[in-house]
Motif scaffolding. Structure first.
Motif, PDB file in Angstrom:
ATOM      1  N   GLN A 112      80.510 -40.911  31.293  1.00 50.78           N
ATOM      2  CA  GLN A 112      79.705 -40.157  30.161  1.00 50.78           C
ATOM      3  C   GLN A 112      78.984 -40.978  29.078  1.00 50.78           C
ATOM      4  O   GLN A 112      79.515 -42.030  28.745  1.00 50.78           O
ATOM      5  CB  GLN A 112      80.468 -39.069  29.776  1.00 50.78           C
ATOM      6  CG  GLN A 112      81.250 -38.044  30.602  1.00 50.78           C
ATOM      7  CD  GLN A 112      79.928 -37.313  31.373  1.00 50.78           C
ATOM      8  OE1 GLN A 112      79.292 -36.639  30.876  1.00 50.78           O
ATOM      9  NE2 GLN A 112      80.293 -37.304  32.971  1.00 50.78           N
ATOM     10  N   GLU A 113      78.066 -40.189  28.637  1.00 43.76           N
ATOM     11  CA  GLU A 113      77.287 -40.910  27.529  1.00 43.76           C
ATOM     12  C   GLU A 113      77.712 -40.377  26.282  1.00 43.76           C
ATOM     13  O   GLU A 113      78.078 -39.088  26.101  1.00 43.76           O
ATOM     14  CB  GLU A 113      75.570 -40.634  27.771  1.00 43.76           C
ATOM     15  CG  GLU A 113      75.028 -40.915  26.394  1.00 43.76           C
ATOM     16  CD  GLU A 113      73.410 -40.558  26.521  1.00 43.76           C
ATOM     17  OE1 GLU A 113      72.742 -41.221  27.362  1.00 43.76           O
ATOM     18  OE2 GLU A 113      73.266 -39.710  25.909  1.00 43.76           O
ATOM     19  N   VAL A 114      77.984 -41.211  25.309  1.00 45.05           N
ATOM     20  CA  VAL A 114      78.246 -40.756  24.089  1.00 45.05           C
ATOM     21  C   VAL A 114      77.310 -41.341  22.830  1.00 45.05           C
ATOM     22  O   VAL A 114      76.720 -42.292  23.010  1.00 45.05           O
ATOM     23  CB  VAL A 114      79.651 -41.288  23.638  1.00 45.05           C
ATOM     24  CG1 VAL A 114      80.561 -40.382  24.357  1.00 45.05           C
ATOM     25  CG2 VAL A 114      79.870 -42.774  23.412  1.00 45.05           C
ATOM     26  N   ILE A 115      77.125 -40.403  21.918  1.00 41.22           N
ATOM     27  CA  ILE A 115      76.431 -40.943  20.658  1.00 41.22           C
ATOM     28  C   ILE A 115      77.209 -40.769  19.429  1.00 41.22           C
ATOM     29  O   ILE A 115      77.783 -39.610  19.020  1.00 41.22           O
ATOM     30  CB  ILE A 115      74.837 -39.907  20.611  1.00 41.22           C
ATOM     31  CG1 ILE A 115      74.196 -40.215  21.803  1.00 41.22           C
ATOM     32  CG2 ILE A 115      74.353 -40.605  19.302  1.00 41.22           C
ATOM     33  CD1 ILE A 115      72.740 -39.252  21.676  1.00 41.22           C
ATOM     34  N   LEU A 116      77.292 -41.874  18.776  1.00 38.63           N
ATOM     35  CA  LEU A 116      77.818 -41.946  17.459  1.00 38.63           C
ATOM     36  C   LEU A 116      77.032 -41.983  16.207  1.00 38.63           C
ATOM     37  O   LEU A 116      76.107 -42.626  16.379  1.00 38.63           O
ATOM     38  CB  LEU A 116      78.813 -43.029  17.451  1.00 38.63           C
ATOM     39  CG  LEU A 116      79.883 -43.187  18.605  1.00 38.63           C
ATOM     40  CD1 LEU A 116      80.649 -44.552  18.571  1.00 38.63           C
ATOM     41  CD2 LEU A 116      80.652 -42.211  19.150  1.00 38.63           C
ATOM     42  N   ARG A 117      77.160 -41.008  15.347  1.00 38.46           N
ATOM     43  CA  ARG A 117      76.298 -40.940  14.518  1.00 38.46           C
ATOM     44  C   ARG A 117      76.936 -41.683  13.040  1.00 38.46           C
ATOM     45  O   ARG A 117      77.833 -41.594  12.561  1.00 38.46           O
ATOM     46  CB  ARG A 117      75.878 -39.402  14.104  1.00 38.46           C
ATOM     47  CG  ARG A 117      75.310 -38.968  15.402  1.00 38.46           C
ATOM     48  CD  ARG A 117      74.914 -37.436  15.384  1.00 38.46           C
ATOM     49  NE  ARG A 117      74.700 -36.955  16.830  1.00 38.46           N
ATOM     50  CZ  ARG A 117      73.629 -37.007  17.304  1.00 38.46           C
ATOM     51  NH1 ARG A 117      72.746 -37.659  16.894  1.00 38.46           N
ATOM     52  NH2 ARG A 117      73.437 -36.506  18.502  1.00 38.46           N
TER      53      ARG A 117
END
Lengths: 111, 111
Positions: free
Chosen positions: A17-22
């Motif tokens: 899966q793709e993850v985006i950390l902010r």
């Protein structure tokens, strides 16, 4: 005192899966960084970002990783297709020059 | 040549003791040597930093000793307290490039 804020504090995702950390860096800072820390190990450099482009990246920061500053305040790290070995604490940092100011991190768990 | 070697891996002292943590580096281009303190669940926080034009720097109970010829630097914590129990990382960088961290020292100060 201004601080670097990171969201989420914990992210669980499935392999592939793709993850985006902010991250929201300190407002007058110009240099932005991502580091990671695998449990019990040292803090490792991933990438630095200045003037809307990558200024330096490590051998860890391969094509699966990307960074973006989509607006004037946020700085994101995207992992396109997560692997088990991406499980780690990811720290965002920002600076004017030195020192680096770190956020409290996002714990990424890949199952 | 980018490595920073840190020792010991762990250290236990009694309250009031003076723990000493040592680091060594190879890259002579390094010109900035910070120490970071990390509590569980938090990001690294800058404790004290030195540049190679001085051999010692004190801030409160924390002292960095720097030996340029030996390419070594160390952190001394005077009158240590249980609240100093944390993981300590040395780091180094040169010319504004990435921070390279040591492996970390887990310090326990017993009451």
């Amino acid at each position: 005192e201004p601080e670097v804020t990171q969201t989420p504090s914990h992210q669980v995702t499935q392999m592939g899966q793709e993850v985006i950390l902010r991250c929201v860096p300190i407002s007058n800072h110009l240099y932005f960084y991502w580091y990671r820390q695998i449990l019990g190990q040292k803090v490792e450099f991933l990438v630095s970002f200045y003037n809307n482009e990558i200024s330096e990246k490590s051998e860890i920061f391969d094509d699966q990783f990307s960074v973006e500053r989509p607006d004037g305040s946020n700085f994101t790290l995207k992992i396109r297709s997560t692997k088990l070995e991406d499980s780690a604490m990811y720290f965002c940092a920002s600076s004017v020059s030195s020192p680096l100011h770190f956020g409290n991190g996002t714990r990424l768990t890949v199952t | 040549q980018q490595q920073v070697k840190q020792s010991p891996q762990s250290l236990i002292v009694q309250k009031g003791g003076i723990p000493i943590i040592n680091c060594a580096y190879e890259n002579t281009a390094f010109d900035y040597f910070p120490w970071y303190q990390q509590f569980p669940g938090k990001g690294p926080a800058l404790l004290i930093a030195i540049r190679p034009d001085v051999s010692e720097k004190k801030e409160g109970r924390f002292t960095i000793s720097f030996n340029k010829s030996a390419k070594q630097f160390s952190l001394h914590i005077m009158d240590s307290q249980p609240g100093d129990s944390a993981t300590y990382f040395c780091a180094a960088s040169g010319g504004g490039s990435r921070l390279t961290f040591g492996e970390g020292t887990q310090l326990t100060v017993n009451p």
